[in-house]
Each structure stands twice: as C-alpha cells, then as structure tokens.
Design a protein around this motif. Structure first.
Motif, mmCIF file in Angstrom:
data_model
loop_
_atom_site.group_PDB
_atom_site.id
_atom_site.type_symbol
_atom_site.label_atom_id
_atom_site.label_comp_id
_atom_site.label_asym_id
_atom_site.label_seq_id
_atom_site.Cartn_x
_atom_site.Cartn_y
_atom_site.Cartn_z
ATOM 1 N N SER A 32 0.838 -1.099 -0.246
ATOM 2 C CA SER A 32 0.048 -0.039 0.134
ATOM 3 C C SER A 32 0.978 1.119 0.005
ATOM 4 N N ALA A 33 1.973 1.220 0.669
ATOM 5 C CA ALA A 33 2.803 2.414 0.701
ATOM 6 C C ALA A 33 3.292 2.849 -0.600
ATOM 7 N N ALA A 34 3.835 1.828 -1.291
ATOM 8 C CA ALA A 34 4.332 1.772 -2.393
ATOM 9 C C ALA A 34 3.466 2.347 -3.629
ATOM 10 N N LEU A 35 2.208 1.807 -3.483
ATOM 11 C CA LEU A 35 1.304 2.357 -4.491
ATOM 12 C C LEU A 35 0.677 3.804 -4.205
ATOM 13 N N SER A 72 -4.886 6.454 -5.510
ATOM 14 C CA SER A 72 -5.776 7.537 -5.180
ATOM 15 C C SER A 72 -5.444 8.452 -4.087
ATOM 16 N N MET A 73 -5.229 7.719 -2.860
ATOM 17 C CA MET A 73 -4.913 8.449 -1.616
ATOM 18 C C MET A 73 -3.743 9.179 -1.722
ATOM 19 N N GLY A 74 -2.650 8.397 -2.340
ATOM 20 C CA GLY A 74 -1.399 9.066 -2.566
ATOM 21 C C GLY A 74 -1.282 10.271 -3.327
ATOM 22 N N THR A 98 -8.267 11.661 -12.598
ATOM 23 C CA THR A 98 -8.954 10.523 -13.047
ATOM 24 C C THR A 98 -8.040 9.341 -12.755
ATOM 25 N N ILE A 99 -8.154 8.343 -11.973
ATOM 26 C CA ILE A 99 -7.674 7.131 -11.720
ATOM 27 C C ILE A 99 -8.211 6.044 -12.902
ATOM 28 N N GLU A 105 -12.710 2.621 -6.667
ATOM 29 C CA GLU A 105 -13.228 3.692 -6.226
ATOM 30 C C GLU A 105 -14.133 3.675 -4.929
ATOM 31 N N ALA A 106 -14.780 2.570 -4.827
ATOM 32 C CA ALA A 106 -15.684 2.203 -3.478
ATOM 33 C C ALA A 106 -14.659 2.139 -2.479
#
Length: 260
Positions: A32-35, A72-74, A98-99, A105-106
């Motif tokens: 998750s951190a790398a993303l 998206s958070m990043g 836009t991702i 998205e959810a």
C-alpha cells in the motif's frame, strides 16, 4: 496520462496527449505504501498542468486488494499545497485527476478518503503561521472539519472551566498571552461500550520560550509546536470519516507561550 517504467520519463505530443509521464516503481508486488507513493509522485509531477490528468493504475502488481484506491490516496496527498494565504489560487489543486483502473473507487471512498482528509487537515494546521493560529482559531478549524461527521461529540473547555478543574499547568503557560488557553476534546464513538483509545497532543500554537526566550534563529519553527495536537485531531478525523470500529478520545491542549 500516467504509466510506469524503470525511471521517470517525460514524453511530449505523444499519442494525442499533451504530455505522457512514465514513472518507475519497484519490481515485484507493491504494498500500500508503494502504491500511494506512485500516486503521490504522479500528482506532484503533473501538479502544474492546466489540462486534466489521468493516472493509469489498472495493471499495477499489488499485495493489497483494490490497489487503485491506494494510488488515489497518494495522489490526493501529492496534490497538497498550502494556499490559504495566497490570493487568486484555488486549493488544493485546480486540475481534476482520473484514476484509470478496473476497481477501487468504492474502497477509496470507504476506507482511504477520510485518512487523506485527516492528513491534509493536520498539514494545514501545522503550516499555518502563528499570527493566524491561536487556540480559538484551532478550535474553529476542528469544529469546521468535523461538521456533519456522525458519532462525534466535541467539548471545549475555556480558562474558567480549566481553573475549576485545577489545570494550573496549561493556564500558567498561557498566562503571558492575550490569547486564552483552550482544551478541545473530540469523542468518536464507533465501537459501542468498548474501552476508548486516548490520543493526547501538545498544542502550543506558538512557543516563544516564555520568560527564557528562544534564540531568534529558531523562532520561526515554533509555529509547529502544536504539531502533536494537529496529529491527534487529524487521526480522529480519519477514524471518524472511515467509520472505524473503535472509540476514540482525542485531546488537544492549546495555549500560546508568550512573555507577559
């Protein structure tokens, strides 16, 4: 449009796009951190774009479900800039992002959007200069951020209430300031009768050193002496926004330390 390759590469006028940015990511499965780092780098690389931006994140190999949610958070955090005191600037970022992915998205809306909002809240509070950041304005910011968030109760103690509770330490710190001390308590209830997690943060909105003044060379950094309070309030907001299954009590002890 953003893809990824071994290193960051900029391509102009390619495939009908204004600019294509290829961003390198580590080999293997991404956590998750790398993303989030990938999304943040993509947002920062394109933050000056006047045109809409798309981040291609549909085929990233990941160790987590819905990797695009973490991208998206990043990207949300990567867009951050402090524009509150600038005229003619829209914050946080003017261009939409836009991702491009099959799903996420959810999961972003449910799990991570609130985390990003809490982080941005803390960043804003810490970055704001102290002439615009007093105990009362800190409280106002907290109230505004938590407005409408369910299962939240906010209590603010003024100096008279703290004096009745024998809170002499914080009152003595604030005694030299024209801005009175405040104690703000945010209670989030998300786990019934479970024991709460208590988060307590130092909120000295400016620390001059009091009677023993700090050296002038370091005085500018003292606007950040309330970073602990900002962190616990941002953490509580993140938990409440994502509907965490926990009970949280976040306390910010707010005062300005000035010589009388």
């Amino acid at each position: 449009r953003i893809g990824w390759a071994v290193n960051n590469v900029l391509l102009y006028g390619t495939g009908g796009y204004d600019r294509v940015v290829l961003i390198g990511v580590p080999q293997g499965q991404l956590d998750s951190a790398a993303l989030a780092d990938f999304g943040g780098r993509a947002a920062q690389e394109t933050r000056s774009n006047a045109l809409p931006v798309a981040i291609v994140a549909g085929s990233l190999p990941a160790t987590v479900a819905d990797p695009a949610a973490h991208v998206s958070m990043g990207a949300t955090l990567g867009q951050y800039r402090f524009d509150q005191l600038k005229s003619g600037v829209t914050a946080p970022a003017t261009q939409p992002i836009t991702i491009v992915a099959r799903s996420g998205e959810a999961a972003y809306t449910r799990e991570l959007a609130g985390v990003a909002q809490g982080a941005r809240m803390a960043r804003d509070l810490i970055t704001l200069p102290s002439n615009a950041k007093t105990p009362d304005s800190f409280v106002a910011s907290v109230r505004a951020q938590f407005a409408g968030v369910p299962n939240v109760r906010i209590t603010v103690l003024d100096e008279a209430q703290m004096r009745a509770l024998n809170m002499g330490s914080i009152l003595s710190v604030a005694a030299g300031s024209r801005h009175p001390a405040r104690m703000v308590i945010v209670e989030y209830s998300g786990a019934g009768n479970a024991a709460p997690l208590a988060l307590v943060g130092k909120g000295i909105t400016f620390d001059s050193g009091g009677i023993s003044l700090k050296p002038g060379a370091n005085m500018g950094d003292m606007k950040g002496d309330m970073a602990g309070a900002a962190a616990v309030m941002g953490g509580a907001l993140a938990a409440a926004r994502r509907g965490a299954k926990a009970n949280i009590v976040a306390i910010a002890a707010l005062a300005e330390n000035m010589p009388g």
